[in-house]
Design a protein around this motif. Structure first.
Motif, PDB file in Angstrom:
ATOM      1  N   GLN A 109       0.824  -1.202   0.000  1.00  0.00           N
ATOM      2  CA  GLN A 109       0.000   0.000   0.000  1.00  0.00           C
ATOM      3  C   GLN A 109       0.861   1.256   0.000  1.00  0.00           C
ATOM      4  OE1 GLN A 109      -2.252  -1.151   3.451  1.00  0.00           O
ATOM      5  NE2 GLN A 109      -4.124  -1.229   2.228  1.00  0.00           N
ATOM      6  N   ALA A 110       2.020   1.196   0.624  1.00  0.00           N
ATOM      7  CA  ALA A 110       2.926   2.350   0.632  1.00  0.00           C
ATOM      8  C   ALA A 110       3.347   2.700  -0.792  1.00  0.00           C
ATOM      9  CB  ALA A 110       4.147   2.067   1.504  1.00  0.00           C
ATOM     10  N   ILE A 111       3.556   1.695  -1.614  1.00  0.00           N
ATOM     11  CA  ILE A 111       3.913   1.941  -3.018  1.00  0.00           C
ATOM     12  C   ILE A 111       2.736   2.575  -3.748  1.00  0.00           C
ATOM     13  CG2 ILE A 111       4.491   0.821  -5.216  1.00  0.00           C
ATOM     14  CD1 ILE A 111       6.047  -1.269  -3.474  1.00  0.00           C
ATOM     15  N   GLN A 112       1.548   2.058  -3.521  1.00  0.00           N
ATOM     16  CA  GLN A 112       0.356   2.630  -4.146  1.00  0.00           C
ATOM     17  C   GLN A 112       0.110   4.054  -3.652  1.00  0.00           C
ATOM     18  OE1 GLN A 112      -2.548  -0.332  -3.132  1.00  0.00           O
ATOM     19  NE2 GLN A 112      -2.075  -1.595  -4.919  1.00  0.00           N
ATOM     20  N   LEU A 113       0.344   4.274  -2.371  1.00  0.00           N
ATOM     21  CA  LEU A 113       0.204   5.617  -1.807  1.00  0.00           C
ATOM     22  C   LEU A 113       1.220   6.569  -2.431  1.00  0.00           C
ATOM     23  CD1 LEU A 113      -0.849   7.730   0.161  1.00  0.00           C
ATOM     24  CD2 LEU A 113       0.619   6.699   1.936  1.00  0.00           C
ATOM     25  N   LEU A 114       2.431   6.099  -2.616  1.00  0.00           N
ATOM     26  CA  LEU A 114       3.461   6.908  -3.260  1.00  0.00           C
ATOM     27  C   LEU A 114       2.993   7.376  -4.637  1.00  0.00           C
ATOM     28  CD1 LEU A 114       6.395   7.993  -3.591  1.00  0.00           C
ATOM     29  CD2 LEU A 114       6.977   5.704  -4.428  1.00  0.00           C
ATOM     30  N   PHE A 115       2.452   6.468  -5.432  1.00  0.00           N
ATOM     31  CA  PHE A 115       1.949   6.832  -6.761  1.00  0.00           C
ATOM     32  C   PHE A 115       0.802   7.834  -6.656  1.00  0.00           C
ATOM     33  CE2 PHE A 115       3.445   2.437  -8.311  1.00  0.00           C
ATOM     34  CZ  PHE A 115       4.681   2.939  -8.678  1.00  0.00           C
ATOM     35  N   ALA A 116      -0.089   7.631  -5.693  1.00  0.00           N
ATOM     36  CA  ALA A 116      -1.220   8.545  -5.520  1.00  0.00           C
ATOM     37  C   ALA A 116      -0.734   9.946  -5.139  1.00  0.00           C
ATOM     38  CB  ALA A 116      -2.174   8.006  -4.457  1.00  0.00           C
ATOM     39  N   ILE A 117       0.248  10.018  -4.263  1.00  0.00           N
ATOM     40  CA  ILE A 117       0.799  11.312  -3.863  1.00  0.00           C
ATOM     41  C   ILE A 117       1.477  11.982  -5.051  1.00  0.00           C
ATOM     42  CG2 ILE A 117       2.626  12.422  -2.495  1.00  0.00           C
ATOM     43  CD1 ILE A 117       1.896  10.401  -0.260  1.00  0.00           C
ATOM     44  N   GLU A 118       2.273  11.217  -5.778  1.00  0.00           N
ATOM     45  CA  GLU A 118       2.970  11.796  -6.929  1.00  0.00           C
ATOM     46  C   GLU A 118       1.985  12.304  -7.976  1.00  0.00           C
ATOM     47  OE1 GLU A 118       7.321   9.664  -6.721  1.00  0.00           O
ATOM     48  OE2 GLU A 118       5.861   8.794  -8.087  1.00  0.00           O
TER      49      GLU A 118
END
Length: 81
Positions: free
Chosen positions: A36-45
């Motif tokens: 989820q941290a990876i998915q969150l990273l993409f969402a933030i970017e």
């Protein structure tokens, strides 16, 4: 932290429920796992129009909502200046 940022975070925090997200909110305790941290990273970017450099992809950056917010605001300030 602003409301738009917490709106980005909330879907990735399965244990947050309706509780208020503060700068001290510990993301792992609220259910953020490594995938989820990876998915969150993409969402933030995507939503904040930033790219987190490798040196910010650490447990310290993703420890609390505030530490992640600080990283994003530093990057957005650099984009604007």
């Amino acid at each position: 932290m602003d409301t738009a940022f917490t709106d980005i975070l909330r879907p990735f925090l399965k244990f947050a429920g309706d509780s208020e997200l503060t700068a001290q909110s510990r993301l792992r305790e609220l259910g953020l796992d490594s995938m989820q941290a990876i998915q969150l990273l993409f969402a933030i970017e995507d939503n904040c129009d930033v790219s987190l450099p490798d040196e910010l992809l650490s447990d310290a950056t993703f420890e609390t909502a505030g530490s992640l917010w600080e990283a994003v605001t530093q990057l957005t300030a650099g984009v604007r200046s």
